[in-house]
Design an enzyme around this catalytic site. Structure first.
Site, PDB file in Angstrom:
ATOM      1  N   HIS A 181       1.725   4.435  -2.835  1.00 29.84           N
ATOM      2  CA  HIS A 181       1.796   5.895  -2.671  1.00 29.84           C
ATOM      3  C   HIS A 181       3.150   6.425  -3.139  1.00 29.84           C
ATOM      4  O   HIS A 181       3.245   7.398  -3.877  1.00 29.84           O
ATOM      5  CB  HIS A 181       1.657   6.273  -1.191  1.00 29.84           C
ATOM      6  CG  HIS A 181       0.278   6.166  -0.644  1.00 29.84           C
ATOM      7  ND1 HIS A 181      -0.822   6.740  -1.245  1.00 29.84           N
ATOM      8  CD2 HIS A 181      -0.190   5.583   0.502  1.00 29.84           C
ATOM      9  CE1 HIS A 181      -1.897   6.500  -0.496  1.00 29.84           C
ATOM     10  NE2 HIS A 181      -1.538   5.792   0.544  1.00 29.84           N
ATOM     11  N   HIS A 186       0.833  -1.207   0.000  1.00 30.50           N
ATOM     12  CA  HIS A 186       0.000   0.000   0.000  1.00 30.50           C
ATOM     13  C   HIS A 186       0.872   1.263   0.000  1.00 30.50           C
ATOM     14  O   HIS A 186       0.714   2.145  -0.855  1.00 30.50           O
ATOM     15  CB  HIS A 186      -0.889  -0.037   1.253  1.00 30.50           C
ATOM     16  CG  HIS A 186      -1.818   1.123   1.388  1.00 30.50           C
ATOM     17  ND1 HIS A 186      -3.154   1.042   1.064  1.00 30.50           N
ATOM     18  CD2 HIS A 186      -1.628   2.392   1.824  1.00 30.50           C
ATOM     19  CE1 HIS A 186      -3.731   2.210   1.286  1.00 30.50           C
ATOM     20  NE2 HIS A 186      -2.823   3.046   1.757  1.00 30.50           N
ATOM     21  N   GLU A 187       1.802   1.325   0.954  1.00 32.45           N
ATOM     22  CA  GLU A 187       2.613   2.551   1.082  1.00 32.45           C
ATOM     23  C   GLU A 187       3.584   2.712  -0.093  1.00 32.45           C
ATOM     24  O   GLU A 187       3.853   3.832  -0.520  1.00 32.45           O
ATOM     25  CB  GLU A 187       3.377   2.555   2.416  1.00 32.45           C
ATOM     26  CG  GLU A 187       2.487   2.577   3.644  1.00 32.45           C
ATOM     27  CD  GLU A 187       1.459   3.704   3.681  1.00 32.45           C
ATOM     28  OE1 GLU A 187       1.654   4.743   3.005  1.00 32.45           O
ATOM     29  OE2 GLU A 187       0.428   3.541   4.360  1.00 32.45           O
ATOM     30  N   HIS A 238       3.664   6.334  -6.865  1.00 31.63           N
ATOM     31  CA  HIS A 238       2.807   7.354  -7.487  1.00 31.63           C
ATOM     32  C   HIS A 238       3.555   8.690  -7.479  1.00 31.63           C
ATOM     33  O   HIS A 238       3.661   9.378  -8.503  1.00 31.63           O
ATOM     34  CB  HIS A 238       1.493   7.449  -6.699  1.00 31.63           C
ATOM     35  CG  HIS A 238       0.429   8.269  -7.366  1.00 31.63           C
ATOM     36  ND1 HIS A 238      -0.800   8.481  -6.795  1.00 31.63           N
ATOM     37  CD2 HIS A 238       0.404   8.949  -8.544  1.00 31.63           C
ATOM     38  CE1 HIS A 238      -1.546   9.244  -7.596  1.00 31.63           C
ATOM     39  NE2 HIS A 238      -0.821   9.537  -8.658  1.00 31.63           N
TER      40      HIS A 238
END
Length: 598
Positions: free
Chosen positions: A391, A387-388, A394
């Site tokens: 980020h 998940h991190e 991105h």
């Protein structure tokens, strides 16, 4: 439970490399002073923003100031989060916050001055090739026109910045540094430490009495501080109401959505669509109760393992490998960037004494992103890593593809990238699993992702909406009122199959996101958009990957809704949420099949 080490004793290879931001404190001090001097230069543009040249030069200075302030701020806060009780970095982060307010103050004339220009002149600047780098900024300014005040009022609001941060800062210090939980007895009757980091581990214990003890100890602790925490939350809501009224928004909700240009319907659609899907959550609750074999399902049973014979002990090294395997559908370039993050110490891995809880990705343009974890050797921590890093990558793609101003994507988009990674990792794990127990374990985890990321975050979003509306109508947000609203929502969302323990009424007091108001709905919309993206990537292959990478490289160069639409996901309709719900139904059906005859 392993002993929590002091920050100084954390092995270097498991910590992030903040030297990539500033090699040492001296370099930070130097940039801090540079920002203070640069901020003084802004005054030379005051009263002169009436030509393309002046506006372009002013925006260049603004970019330089913003970027340097961001670097100073991020470095101080990353160090502060390593050890929230360390006075040096408490001081440094306070200094950085104040500097941010000073910079805002020095630039506070820019927007009102440009907006004071006649519309036809503003339109001419938007069309001027000399200002092409700032076209979107100017369009945004024009859109904000109705909510921008005069120069004097904007300068005054900029000065209020330090006060406005107080509720969040006070809650953060209380929650992370001052609040101490009692020791509890583990399954062997041994006294063990209860911390923010270990709480979820206790809730995942197969021993029901351990889960109950941890649950009650946490909420008893918050209940003892309920008046203080209700005051900080109420202060935060009142601050929001102050800003919404001063800036002439119909409500705090509409003010919060306006920045990302998100229609109010996106928020209300989410709540309505989830309400229509509550029978699915109730069906899952009923299945969980059956699998645990209990007469009553309590709130502290929601994280209990459903497959007690199966344990996934996933070290950090293994989590990195499996995450990389799971993200193979995104292609070689994405995987190389992921590996770079692993190799070059972007990540702060384990819990240490007074380290900030939870996980996040953050950074400053021009330097790679950073990721804070509090890794435990379990499936949840592996998904947190995926998940991190979603980020982080991105940001990495946006920063490399775009200039500073356009690279800053909205939080509405941020949760899409992180959750797409999770969906792809889950697909990989389910496909390679041949053991029915492992498959059941994974399906349970996936079902709980829907429960926590879509249903729970929507419940939080509804709580925020109700609380702000009640305050806007003049009601006082007492701890009793907050607890009553929160408890009633839990009853509604979890349904008749759940014994909603009274203790849960205090959960509002431990949610840090409530100090970043109307943020959490983005987890639910992001999860829904990500479900749609991952489906397209897995079914279509390269064309969908190209669209998705195009999305990652779009930063904030257009409105969030438009960026997603171009990449193939329309969040202005309830469709992606309904698609996510159909996947949730498939997961529950699969689990029911695996438990037939039990």
């Amino acid at each position: 439970m392993s002993e929590i080490v002091k920050r100084a004793d954390a092995p270097v290879e498991n910590t992030w490399k903040l030297e990539d931001l500033f090699p040492n404190r001296k370099a930070w001090d130097q940039e801090y002073e540079e920002v203070k001097q640069l901020a003084k230069k802004a005054a030379q543009f005051q009263g002169k923003l009436n030509s393309a040249e002046a506006i372009g030069d002013c925006f260049k200075l603004e970019d330089e100031l913003s970027l340097k302030t961001e670097r100073v701020y991020v470095y101080a806060h990353l160090h502060h989060d390593e050890d929230t009780a360390e006075p040096t970095y408490q001081g440094l982060s306070q200094k950085a916050k104040k500097l941010g307010v000073e910079v805002s103050e020095s630039l506070s004339f820019v927007t009102p001055e440009i907006l004071a220009l006649p519309d036809e002149q503003l339109d001419a600047f938007i069309a001027d090739p000399k200002l092409s780098d700032y076209k979107f900024t100017l369009q945004e300014m024009k859109r904000e026109k109705a909510h921008v005040l005069g120069k004097a009022e904007e300068a005054l609001l900029a000065q209020v910045g330090n006060l406005a941060q107080a509720p969040q800062t006070i809650f953060g210090m209380l929650n992370n540094a001052d609040l101490k939980f009692p020791k509890i007895k583990d399954e062997h009757g041994k006294e063990v430490e209860l911390t923010h980091g270990s709480y979820i581990q206790f809730l995942e214990s197969p021993h029901r009495e351990v889960r109950e003890r941890a649950f009650k100890a946490v909420y008893d602790t918050y209940a003892k501080n309920k008046n203080t925490i209700a005051s900080t939350l109420s202060a935060n809501v009142n601050k929001n109401i102050f800003y919404s009224r001063v800036r002439k928004y119909p409500s705090v909700l509409e003010m919060s959505l306006y920045g990302d240009n998100i229609p109010k319907e996106v928020y209300t659609n989410l709540i309505d669509t989830i309400h229509e899907s509550l029978p699915l959550l109730h069906r899952y609750i009923k299945l969980r109760k059956k699998l645990l074999g209990v007469d009553e399902l309590h709130m502290y049973d929601l994280f209990a393992p459903l497959v007690d014979e199966y344990k996934m002990d996933i070290t950090y090294e293994d989590a990195k490998k499996q995450t990389k395997e799971g993200l193979k559908p995104l292609g070689a370039n994405y995987l190389a960037s992921l590996q770079k993050g692993y190799d070059e110490r972007w990540i702060d891995v384990y819990e240490n004494e007074n380290k900030r809880t939870g996980a996040y990705s953050w950074g400053a343009y021009g330097t790679h992103p950073y990721v804070l974890l509090n890794h435990k050797n379990n499936l949840n921590s592996m998904f947190t890593l995926a998940h991190e890093m979603g980020h982080a990558l991105h940001s990495y793609y946006s920063d490399n593809a775009l200039k500073y101003r356009d690279a800053q994507y909205t939080i509405f988009l941020a949760e899409v990238a992180s959750t797409t990674n999770e969906a792809l990792l889950m697909d990989y794990l389910l496909n390679k699993s041949t053991d029915p127990k492992e498959k059941m374990y994974l399906l349970t985890y996936y079902a709980d992702q829907f429960r926590t990321t879509v249903f729970r975050q929507t419940m939080f979003a509804e709580f925020e909406k109700i609380v702000h509306e009640r305050a806007e109508q003049g009601e006082s947000l007492t701890p009793q009122l907050l607890s009553e609203i929160y408890y009633d929502l839990n009853v509604k969302y979890h349904g008749p199959g759940m014994k909603v323990d009274k203790d849960i009424e205090m959960e509002w007091a431990r949610i840090p996101h409530f100090y970043n108001s109307f943020y959490v709905y983005k987890y639910a919309t992001g999860f829904s958009a990500a479900t749609s993206f991952s489906k397209q990537i897995l079914e279509e292959g390269q064309p969908a990957v190209d669209r998705y990478l195009g999305f990652l490289k779009s930063g904030g160069s257009d409105y969030s809704i438009n960026i997603l639409k171009k990449a193939g996901v329309d969040m202005s309709s309830p469709q992606p949420i309904r698609e996510a719900m159909s996947v949730f139904e498939e997961v529950i059906t699969e689990m029911e099949k695996l438990t037939e005859g039990k």
